[in-house]
Design a protein around this motif. Structure first.
Motif, PDB file in Angstrom:
ATOM      1  N   ALA A  53       0.826  -1.204   0.000  1.00  0.00           N
ATOM      2  CA  ALA A  53       0.000   0.000   0.000  1.00  0.00           C
ATOM      3  C   ALA A  53       0.860   1.252   0.000  1.00  0.00           C
ATOM      4  O   ALA A  53       0.547   2.228  -0.681  1.00  0.00           O
ATOM      5  CB  ALA A  53      -0.936   0.000   1.214  1.00  0.00           C
ATOM      6  N   ILE A  54       1.948   1.223   0.737  1.00  0.00           N
ATOM      7  CA  ILE A  54       2.852   2.382   0.795  1.00  0.00           C
ATOM      8  C   ILE A  54       3.501   2.607  -0.558  1.00  0.00           C
ATOM      9  O   ILE A  54       3.581   3.742  -1.040  1.00  0.00           O
ATOM     10  CB  ILE A  54       3.907   2.185   1.906  1.00  0.00           C
ATOM     11  CG1 ILE A  54       3.235   2.257   3.273  1.00  0.00           C
ATOM     12  CG2 ILE A  54       5.012   3.230   1.791  1.00  0.00           C
ATOM     13  CD1 ILE A  54       4.131   1.866   4.427  1.00  0.00           C
ATOM     14  N   MET A  55       3.942   1.519  -1.200  1.00  0.00           N
ATOM     15  CA  MET A  55       4.573   1.654  -2.517  1.00  0.00           C
ATOM     16  C   MET A  55       3.564   2.174  -3.544  1.00  0.00           C
ATOM     17  O   MET A  55       3.900   3.026  -4.369  1.00  0.00           O
ATOM     18  CB  MET A  55       5.168   0.316  -2.957  1.00  0.00           C
ATOM     19  CG  MET A  55       6.406  -0.064  -2.166  1.00  0.00           C
ATOM     20  SD  MET A  55       7.088  -1.690  -2.544  1.00  0.00           S
ATOM     21  CE  MET A  55       7.195  -1.694  -4.295  1.00  0.00           C
ATOM     22  N   LEU A  56       2.325   1.669  -3.492  1.00  0.00           N
ATOM     23  CA  LEU A  56       1.294   2.128  -4.410  1.00  0.00           C
ATOM     24  C   LEU A  56       0.991   3.606  -4.163  1.00  0.00           C
ATOM     25  O   LEU A  56       0.863   4.387  -5.107  1.00  0.00           O
ATOM     26  CB  LEU A  56       0.030   1.292  -4.248  1.00  0.00           C
ATOM     27  CG  LEU A  56      -1.135   1.679  -5.159  1.00  0.00           C
ATOM     28  CD1 LEU A  56      -0.740   1.534  -6.627  1.00  0.00           C
ATOM     29  CD2 LEU A  56      -2.343   0.826  -4.835  1.00  0.00           C
ATOM     30  N   HIS A  57       0.906   3.967  -2.882  1.00  0.00           N
ATOM     31  CA  HIS A  57       0.648   5.375  -2.538  1.00  0.00           C
ATOM     32  C   HIS A  57       1.776   6.266  -3.072  1.00  0.00           C
ATOM     33  O   HIS A  57       1.512   7.318  -3.670  1.00  0.00           O
ATOM     34  CB  HIS A  57       0.520   5.513  -1.027  1.00  0.00           C
ATOM     35  CG  HIS A  57       0.377   6.915  -0.527  1.00  0.00           C
ATOM     36  ND1 HIS A  57       0.007   7.969  -1.308  1.00  0.00           N
ATOM     37  CD2 HIS A  57       0.549   7.455   0.695  1.00  0.00           C
ATOM     38  CE1 HIS A  57      -0.038   9.075  -0.614  1.00  0.00           C
ATOM     39  NE2 HIS A  57       0.300   8.795   0.617  1.00  0.00           N
ATOM     40  N   GLN A  58       3.017   5.849  -2.908  1.00  0.00           N
ATOM     41  CA  GLN A  58       4.148   6.641  -3.397  1.00  0.00           C
ATOM     42  C   GLN A  58       4.107   6.779  -4.921  1.00  0.00           C
ATOM     43  O   GLN A  58       4.389   7.858  -5.464  1.00  0.00           O
ATOM     44  CB  GLN A  58       5.465   6.016  -2.950  1.00  0.00           C
ATOM     45  CG  GLN A  58       5.707   6.142  -1.465  1.00  0.00           C
ATOM     46  CD  GLN A  58       6.914   5.351  -0.996  1.00  0.00           C
ATOM     47  OE1 GLN A  58       7.402   4.456  -1.689  1.00  0.00           O
ATOM     48  NE2 GLN A  58       7.391   5.653   0.208  1.00  0.00           N
ATOM     49  N   GLN A  59       3.755   5.713  -5.624  1.00  0.00           N
ATOM     50  CA  GLN A  59       3.663   5.769  -7.082  1.00  0.00           C
ATOM     51  C   GLN A  59       2.539   6.697  -7.523  1.00  0.00           C
ATOM     52  O   GLN A  59       2.703   7.477  -8.464  1.00  0.00           O
ATOM     53  CB  GLN A  59       3.452   4.368  -7.665  1.00  0.00           C
ATOM     54  CG  GLN A  59       3.386   4.346  -9.176  1.00  0.00           C
ATOM     55  CD  GLN A  59       4.649   4.869  -9.836  1.00  0.00           C
ATOM     56  OE1 GLN A  59       5.758   4.558  -9.411  1.00  0.00           O
ATOM     57  NE2 GLN A  59       4.496   5.679 -10.873  1.00  0.00           N
ATOM     58  N   MET A  60       1.412   6.632  -6.828  1.00  0.00           N
ATOM     59  CA  MET A  60       0.294   7.502  -7.190  1.00  0.00           C
ATOM     60  C   MET A  60       0.629   8.973  -6.916  1.00  0.00           C
ATOM     61  O   MET A  60       0.252   9.854  -7.697  1.00  0.00           O
ATOM     62  CB  MET A  60      -0.969   7.074  -6.453  1.00  0.00           C
ATOM     63  CG  MET A  60      -1.481   5.715  -6.925  1.00  0.00           C
ATOM     64  SD  MET A  60      -2.964   5.209  -6.078  1.00  0.00           S
ATOM     65  CE  MET A  60      -4.186   5.992  -7.121  1.00  0.00           C
ATOM     66  N   VAL A  61       1.336   9.250  -5.838  1.00  0.00           N
ATOM     67  CA  VAL A  61       1.761  10.625  -5.541  1.00  0.00           C
ATOM     68  C   VAL A  61       2.721  11.110  -6.625  1.00  0.00           C
ATOM     69  O   VAL A  61       2.608  12.244  -7.106  1.00  0.00           O
ATOM     70  CB  VAL A  61       2.401  10.719  -4.134  1.00  0.00           C
ATOM     71  CG1 VAL A  61       3.114  12.045  -3.939  1.00  0.00           C
ATOM     72  CG2 VAL A  61       1.349  10.517  -3.059  1.00  0.00           C
ATOM     73  N   LYS A  62       3.637  10.243  -7.041  1.00  0.00           N
ATOM     74  CA  LYS A  62       4.581  10.609  -8.101  1.00  0.00           C
ATOM     75  C   LYS A  62       3.832  10.897  -9.408  1.00  0.00           C
ATOM     76  O   LYS A  62       4.123  11.883 -10.089  1.00  0.00           O
ATOM     77  CB  LYS A  62       5.586   9.479  -8.309  1.00  0.00           C
ATOM     78  CG  LYS A  62       6.632   9.778  -9.360  1.00  0.00           C
ATOM     79  CD  LYS A  62       7.584   8.617  -9.546  1.00  0.00           C
ATOM     80  CE  LYS A  62       8.522   8.924 -10.687  1.00  0.00           C
ATOM     81  NZ  LYS A  62       9.306   7.778 -11.077  1.00  0.00           N
TER      82      LYS A  62
END
Length: 168
Positions: A53-62
């Motif tokens: 979830a953290i990795m997905l959140h970081q990708q979506m923020v990027k």
């Protein structure tokens, strides 16, 4: 460029029209993106861990940052948004007749007289260009303009003749 809300859409928040193009964001689109984001976070994390979830959140923020950057570049390139410059202008002579408007600081008055004699206080030379010509810090020059009683600091969109052709 114009900003308006289409008459046929109650969910529209803004429309920004450029040269032959437009950019539209609706509340429905925003809600849809939030729903997609929430469902992606719920469906992709590995069992017992939030790393996914953290990795997905970081990708979506990027991805969102890249989209916002692209929108900002488009708005700048189409002249919808622009950078304002600050300029120093002298207050009209009729406003300087009272004793209250005269600065009591001798160096301030000397600088004022020099700028006035060289016609640098006509609003055609930005504070940045003027500070470069005088060898002064732009922030100090701006502060001087703000505290001097016979000078005003104006912010406006630069025009073609500013800084280049004025005050040689």
């Amino acid at each position: 460029a114009t900003s308006s809300v289409p008459a046929n859409s109650s969910t529209a928040t803004s429309t920004i029209a450029g040269v032959g193009s437009s950019f539209f964001i609706s509340e429905a689109t925003t809600a849809s993106l939030k729903d997609d984001y929430s469902s992606a976070l719920q469906s992709h994390p590995p069992p017992g861990s939030q790393d996914g979830a953290i990795m997905l959140h970081q990708q979506m923020v990027k991805d969102l940052e890249e989209l916002l950057y692209a929108v900002a570049i488009w708005l700048l390139s189409h002249g919808v948004i622009t950078h304002l410059q600050e300029y120093l202008v002298v207050v009209a002579a009729s406003d300087t007749s009272s004793p209250d408007t005269v600065s009591n600081n001798e160096p301030d008055e000397l600088l004022f007289k020099e700028l006035l004699e060289n016609e640098y206080l006509n609003g055609d030379l930005s504070i940045m260009a003027l500070s470069w010509r005088l060898g002064m810090d732009p922030q100090k020059l701006r502060s001087w303009g703000l505290r001097h009683k016979r000078v005003r600091v104006l912010s406006r969109v630069p025009t073609a003749g500013d800084d280049l052709e004025s005050a040689t």
